[in-house]
Design an enzyme around this catalytic site. Structure first.
Site, PDB file in Angstrom:
ATOM      1  CB  VAL A   7     -34.457  18.727  20.112  1.00 26.45           C
ATOM      2  CG1 VAL A   7     -33.784  19.383  21.300  1.00 26.45           C
ATOM      3  CG2 VAL A   7     -34.953  17.324  20.470  1.00 26.45           C
TER       4      VAL A   7
ATOM      5  CG  ASN B 127     -28.503  15.317  27.263  1.00 29.09           C
ATOM      6  OD1 ASN B 127     -28.149  14.187  27.591  1.00 29.09           O
ATOM      7  ND2 ASN B 127     -29.384  16.031  27.960  1.00 29.09           N
TER       8      ASN B 127
ATOM      9  CE1 TYR C 129     -33.214   6.525  25.546  1.00 29.35           C
ATOM     10  CE2 TYR C 129     -31.911   4.525  25.833  1.00 29.35           C
ATOM     11  CZ  TYR C 129     -32.087   5.885  26.037  1.00 29.35           C
ATOM     12  OH  TYR C 129     -31.148   6.593  26.738  1.00 29.35           O
TER      13      TYR C 129
ATOM     14  CE  LYS D 240     -30.557   8.151  23.529  1.00 28.82           C
ATOM     15  NZ  LYS D 240     -30.171   9.583  23.533  1.00 28.82           N
TER      16      LYS D 240
ATOM     17  CB  THR E  46     -31.439  11.014  34.534  1.00 26.92           C
ATOM     18  OG1 THR E  46     -31.995  10.086  33.579  1.00 26.92           O
ATOM     19  CG2 THR E  46     -29.927  10.985  34.458  1.00 26.92           C
TER      20      THR E  46
END
Length: 252
Positions: A63, A85, A149, A153, A184
């Site tokens: 992406v 996502n 991270y 976010k 996940t």
């Protein structure tokens, strides 16, 4: 009467679609009638493994690659929905991080989210649509050791709110979801996680990590997908610019 979470005849983009939350979103959209899906992931084999009805375009790539979006944008003209996502994890205190590691995370989680959302909004044009950006509760509640991270976010959640204001007159809604712990594959790259799995197994490791969450468990990808699909759907037609926290109480 048409069901308000019915996506029959509609088109949707999902990034990070090969596994986890992205794959669950792709399966749910297909099950609810989406006619055309654009699925993007660096894991080509994972994309190929998704057995979905309808017209499915599998795009194997990052992406963060601007050329990927330049090629894909004209193919997505008239897009109805977008799930932003794709993301990667990171570890280490801010003082110990190299710029290269910082940029590695930002390239995917922030730059890639920007490219995805901006392209999606242009593809939707002025005919309306909806997008959901997958942020994280760690972008709201500071958690040590995952600086890039958490920062990325926090940034994408605010990006979604800005885009919501900019896009409202075109009938486009933009929201974000801030998950807490979700079981996940994103955990697999962490060294502490790998050591724990080697010692006590994956199931016990996830259970131990979930002890910091009041509900005492991690969510499934399918649970997150249900919330994302709700925000995408006509059932949420009056919701835009919202960051929905779904974290089992972790933020409390």
């Amino acid at each position: 009467m048409t069901q308000i979470q019915d996506f029959t005849g509609r088109s949707a983009l999902v990034t990070g679609a090969a596994s986890g939350i992205g794959a669950a979103c792709a399966r749910t959209l297909a099950a609810r009638g989406a006619a055309k899906l654009f699925l993007v992931d660096v894991d080509g084999a994972g994309l190929d493994a998704l057995d979905l009805p309808g017209e499915v375009h599998r795009i194997n790539g990052s992406v963060a690659d601007e050329a990927l979006w330049q090629d894909l944008e004209p193919r997505m003209a008239g897009l109805d929905h977008s799930v932003v996502n794709a993301g990667i994890g990171a570890g280490g205190p801010i003082a110990d991080l190299s710029l290269a590691e910082w940029r590695r995370v930002m390239a995917v989680n922030l730059d890639g989210a920007f490219l995805t959302l901006a392209t999606s909004l242009r593809a939707m044009g002025s005919t309306g649509g909806s997008a959901v950006v997958v942020a994280s509760v760690t972008g709201i509640k500071p958690v040590p050791g995952i600086g890039p991270y958490g920062v990325s976010k926090a940034a994408v959640a605010h990006m979604a709110r800005i885009a919501a204001v900019e896009s409202a007159k075109k009938g486009i809604r933009v929201n974000a979801i801030a998950p807490g712990g979700v079981d996940t594959a994103i955990w697999e790259s962490g060294e502490d996680f790998q050591r724990s799995v080697a010692s006590i197994g994956r199931e016990a490791t996830i259970k131990a990590m979930a002890k910091t969450t009041p509900l005492g468990r991690f969510a499934s990808s399918e649970e997150m997908a249900d919330t994302i699909i709700y925000l995408l759907s006509d059932a949420a037609s009056n919701i835009t610019g919202h960051v929905m926290v779904s974290d089992g109480g972790f933020i409390l």
